[in-house]
Write a protein that holds these residues in place. Structure first.
Motif, PDB file in Angstrom:
ATOM      1  N   UNK A 342       0.818  -1.229   0.000  1.00  0.00           N
ATOM      2  CA  UNK A 342       0.000   0.000   0.000  1.00  0.00           C
ATOM      3  C   UNK A 342       0.844   1.268   0.000  1.00  0.00           C
ATOM      4  N   UNK A 343       2.101   1.179   0.411  1.00  0.00           N
ATOM      5  CA  UNK A 343       2.910   2.406   0.388  1.00  0.00           C
ATOM      6  C   UNK A 343       3.428   2.685  -1.020  1.00  0.00           C
ATOM      7  N   UNK A 344       3.425   1.660  -1.873  1.00  0.00           N
ATOM      8  CA  UNK A 344       3.894   1.842  -3.258  1.00  0.00           C
ATOM      9  C   UNK A 344       2.729   1.943  -4.248  1.00  0.00           C
ATOM     10  N   UNK A 345       1.590   1.374  -3.842  1.00  0.00           N
ATOM     11  CA  UNK A 345       0.420   1.250  -4.727  1.00  0.00           C
ATOM     12  C   UNK A 345       0.634   0.257  -5.873  1.00  0.00           C
ATOM     13  N   UNK A 346       1.602  -0.634  -5.717  1.00  0.00           N
ATOM     14  CA  UNK A 346       1.763  -1.731  -6.664  1.00  0.00           C
ATOM     15  C   UNK A 346       2.450  -2.893  -5.938  1.00  0.00           C
ATOM     16  N   UNK A 347       2.812  -3.953  -6.659  1.00  0.00           N
ATOM     17  CA  UNK A 347       3.426  -5.104  -5.992  1.00  0.00           C
ATOM     18  C   UNK A 347       4.837  -4.755  -5.519  1.00  0.00           C
ATOM     19  N   UNK A 348       5.250  -5.429  -4.465  1.00  0.00           N
ATOM     20  CA  UNK A 348       6.588  -5.167  -3.914  1.00  0.00           C
ATOM     21  C   UNK A 348       7.570  -6.075  -4.647  1.00  0.00           C
ATOM     22  N   UNK A 349       8.541  -5.486  -5.335  1.00  0.00           N
ATOM     23  CA  UNK A 349       9.492  -6.310  -6.089  1.00  0.00           C
ATOM     24  C   UNK A 349      10.909  -5.776  -5.919  1.00  0.00           C
ATOM     25  N   UNK A 350      11.851  -6.645  -6.228  1.00  0.00           N
ATOM     26  CA  UNK A 350      13.260  -6.255  -6.261  1.00  0.00           C
ATOM     27  C   UNK A 350      13.818  -6.889  -7.529  1.00  0.00           C
ATOM     28  N   UNK A 351      14.238  -6.089  -8.472  1.00  0.00           N
ATOM     29  CA  UNK A 351      14.761  -6.592  -9.746  1.00  0.00           C
ATOM     30  C   UNK A 351      13.790  -7.574 -10.410  1.00  0.00           C
ATOM     31  N   UNK A 352      12.512  -7.322 -10.289  1.00  0.00           N
ATOM     32  CA  UNK A 352      11.516  -8.181 -10.928  1.00  0.00           C
ATOM     33  C   UNK A 352      11.061  -9.344 -10.064  1.00  0.00           C
ATOM     34  N   UNK A 353      11.812  -9.603  -8.968  1.00  0.00           N
ATOM     35  CA  UNK A 353      11.425 -10.712  -8.090  1.00  0.00           C
ATOM     36  C   UNK A 353      10.465 -10.184  -7.032  1.00  0.00           C
ATOM     37  N   UNK A 354       9.396 -10.946  -6.780  1.00  0.00           N
ATOM     38  CA  UNK A 354       8.417 -10.501  -5.776  1.00  0.00           C
ATOM     39  C   UNK A 354       8.999 -10.682  -4.376  1.00  0.00           C
ATOM     40  N   UNK A 355       8.709  -9.699  -3.522  1.00  0.00           N
ATOM     41  CA  UNK A 355       9.244  -9.669  -2.156  1.00  0.00           C
ATOM     42  C   UNK A 355       8.057  -9.608  -1.190  1.00  0.00           C
ATOM     43  N   UNK A 356       8.121 -10.363  -0.079  1.00  0.00           N
ATOM     44  CA  UNK A 356       6.999 -10.310   0.869  1.00  0.00           C
ATOM     45  C   UNK A 356       7.177  -9.137   1.831  1.00  0.00           C
ATOM     46  N   UNK A 357       6.166  -8.963   2.718  1.00  0.00           N
ATOM     47  CA  UNK A 357       6.177  -7.780   3.592  1.00  0.00           C
ATOM     48  C   UNK A 357       7.394  -7.774   4.519  1.00  0.00           C
ATOM     49  N   UNK A 358       7.985  -8.959   4.765  1.00  0.00           N
ATOM     50  CA  UNK A 358       9.175  -9.025   5.626  1.00  0.00           C
ATOM     51  C   UNK A 358      10.477  -8.850   4.856  1.00  0.00           C
ATOM     52  N   UNK A 359      10.383  -8.533   3.558  1.00  0.00           N
ATOM     53  CA  UNK A 359      11.586  -8.297   2.763  1.00  0.00           C
ATOM     54  C   UNK A 359      12.200  -9.565   2.185  1.00  0.00           C
ATOM     55  N   UNK A 360      11.498 -10.695   2.315  1.00  0.00           N
ATOM     56  CA  UNK A 360      12.059 -11.947   1.786  1.00  0.00           C
ATOM     57  C   UNK A 360      11.606 -12.184   0.356  1.00  0.00           C
ATOM     58  N   UNK A 361      12.526 -12.672  -0.444  1.00  0.00           N
ATOM     59  CA  UNK A 361      12.189 -13.009  -1.831  1.00  0.00           C
ATOM     60  C   UNK A 361      11.199 -14.177  -1.834  1.00  0.00           C
ATOM     61  N   UNK A 362      10.162 -14.070  -2.655  1.00  0.00           N
ATOM     62  CA  UNK A 362       9.242 -15.203  -2.822  1.00  0.00           C
ATOM     63  C   UNK A 362       9.785 -15.973  -4.021  1.00  0.00           C
TER      64      UNK A 362
END
Ligand code: NAP
Length: 496
Positions: A342-362
């Protein structure tokens, strides 16, 4: 190495660019070819997302990318399942709902290319019969399956657009271009009929900032200036000079200034229809009319720029009488989507990889396009971003292999840029090994019943829409789902 079996959720341009890149990096002639399978799921029954249901009809050249997408879809390793809504509530009643729990067990990898489908609303302007988001207009003139109510153009003369981006100008052009000019494009007949009855005389396009901050691009502004049947109300000369002490104008700002100085091709007073760019105006409230035929009163706060180029109130106010307000303030991703931030208004990603709310790569879950970057940029930037995400997927899966991915510069790429594998910690939601060709049984049943579409269905509808269009002297005549389903039932019976 285990095969890479990818589900792509979304069937818009980003989804197709990722698929096309993956297929071309592992060509059918390569030893790895058979290790790639892609299943694309779209909640719309027809493919191409924003290219079919977002691009303005008078920009047909933007749709040329669909040739590349159709080429990718012709590869037997790619399957398309339309009318399947994955994971979130669907605004469209005829789609097949499919939960992530039903999808995930069939795939080693999942990519979300679900775009930004929710319009940003204005706190002072809740949607009502007098105030609608631009997306409703876009969905109306593209005959999107959500089927919004057509705008009451016959009964209104003054329209106010809030926001000065390209979507805003797309809508303004559609309202001000003579229907006879639009008739040759991909504008559905029922839409043309409403436009033919339109009494719209003036379109005000409001921006809370000035001409040098406007989000529209010069091509779209030039098209407004060249409208055959409308003229621009002359701007306050104060906006036609560069304020003293301003930094050097960018190329885009200089071109905007030149266009504004020149004004519209049709001189003011020579046309029945007019439009205006109303800079430094921000809505603060709306008083709706008491009697039919009366106008709504839009309260405006006048604004100026603060040192950070943000709009701040000057304290002055005014009122604009209008019949219909269309808010065009951008879009965000669906908030109930998995891994939405909700702070970005889109999915949380890092270099295209999805990241969970705890900062872990899914692990093995990716996102591309506007779902990952927010609603910005034109198709070329979507393509560059998608290519970078495809490269990341391949490098993650075949780390030791000679898969020729070309690095894309950070400035060109979006979600997929940056190649380092981040944080070691990762969570697993997908199986490592799956059956090569299976997909959820609900989807199989949907295909048999004709509720779920495949790409051959689309090819048949596409050819028929073009054929019907040719008979009417236009690019195509679109089908809505009910017509498409009936057409497919006779053109491609399911029991063959
Ligand atoms: P956009 O480019 O982000 O423009 C949004 C507009 O809304 C801006 O003028 C913004 O002003 C204004 N705005 C936002 N919040 C506001 C508020 N609270 N009050 C007043 N104004 C507000 O969004 P878009 O038009 O939806 O376009 C999205 C992307 O699609 C863009 O990258 C666009 O170029 C692209 N697109 C391209 C084409 C084309 O190539 N023809 C067509 C359609 C869309 P501020 O700048 O002050 O925030």
């Amino acid at each position: 190495m285990a095969p890479l079996k990818l589900a792509i959720v979304g069937g818009g341009p980003s989804a197709f660019y990722v698929a096309s890149r993956l297929l071309s990096l592992l060509p059918e002639s390569s030893s790895r070819a058979s290790q790639l399978k892609i299943h694309m799921y779209d909640r719309l029954w027809a493919p191409y997302g924003l290219v079919r249901y977002g691009v303005a009809p008078d920009h047909p050249e933007v749709k040329n990318c669909t040739h590349k997408f159709a080429e990718a879809a012709a590869d037997p390793r790619l399957r398309f399942f339309g009318n399947v809504n994955v994971g979130i509530p669907a605004p469209i009643t005829h789609t097949l709902p499919l939960s992530l729990e039903a999808l995930f067990p069939h795939y080693t990898h999942v990519l979300f290319s679900t775009g930004c489908t929710v319009p940003v609303l204005h706190s002072a302007l809740p949607p009502s019969q007098f105030c609608v988001p631009a997306l409703s207009l876009v969905h109306w003139y593209t005959q999107h399956p959500s089927r919004p109510t057509p705008p009451p153009l016959e009964r209104i003369s003054h329209v106010t657009l809030v926001g000065q981006g390209n979507v805003s100008l797309d809508v303004a052009r559609m309202l001000l271009t003579p229907p006879s000019v639009l008739a040759k494009y991909d504008v559905p007949k029922p839409v043309l009929e409403v436009l033919e009855r339109s009494n719209v005389q003036h379109v005000s396009i409001l921006g809370r900032r000035g001409p040098f901050q406007a989000a529209f691009t010069t091509k779209e502004l030039r098209e407004m200036m060249n409208l055959p049947d409308a003229s621009m109300v002359p701007l306050d000369p104060a906006y036609l000079t560069v304020p003293e002490g301003s930094p050097k104008l960018t190329r885009q700002q200089s071109r905007t200034l030149q266009l504004l100085q020149k004004g519209s091709n049709n001189k003011p007073g020579t046309t029945k229809k007019t439009w205006s760019l109303d800079f430094f105006r921000s809505p603060t409230g709306l008083t709706t009319p008491n009697a039919a035929g009366d106008k709504a009163r839009l309260s405006l706060g006048h604004t100026m720029l603060d040192p950070n180029n943000r709009a701040v109130p000057t304290g002055e106010t005014s009122t604009l009488e209008t019949d219909l307000i269309i808010t065009s303030l951008g879009h965000h991703a669906e908030p109930s989507a998995p891994w939405y931030d909700p702070s970005l208004n889109h999915l949380r990603t890092l270099s295209g990889r999805v990241v969970d709310a705890g900062g872990r790569i899914v692990r093995n879950v990716y996102a591309s396009g506007w779902a990952a970057t927010g609603a910005r940029g034109v198709l070329v930037s979507t393509m560059m971003d998608a290519y970078a995400v495809a490269d990341t997927i391949l490098r993650d899966h075949f780390p030791e292999e000679d898969v020729h991915t070309t690095p894309i510069s950070e400035s060109d790429a979006g979600a997929g840029s940056g190649q380092d594998t981040p944080a070691a910690e990762a969570i697993e939601v997908l199986p490592k090994h799956v059956e090569a060709d299976t997909f959820p049984p609900e989807v199989e049943a949907g295909l048999r019943e004709g509720r779920v579409t495949d790409f051959d269905d689309w090819n048949a509808v596409d050819a028929e829409e073009v054929r019907r269009g040719e008979a009417m002297g236009k690019e195509r005549e679109r089908m809505v789902w009910e017509e498409a389903r009936e057409f497919l039932a006779s053109a491609r019976p399911r029991n063959d």
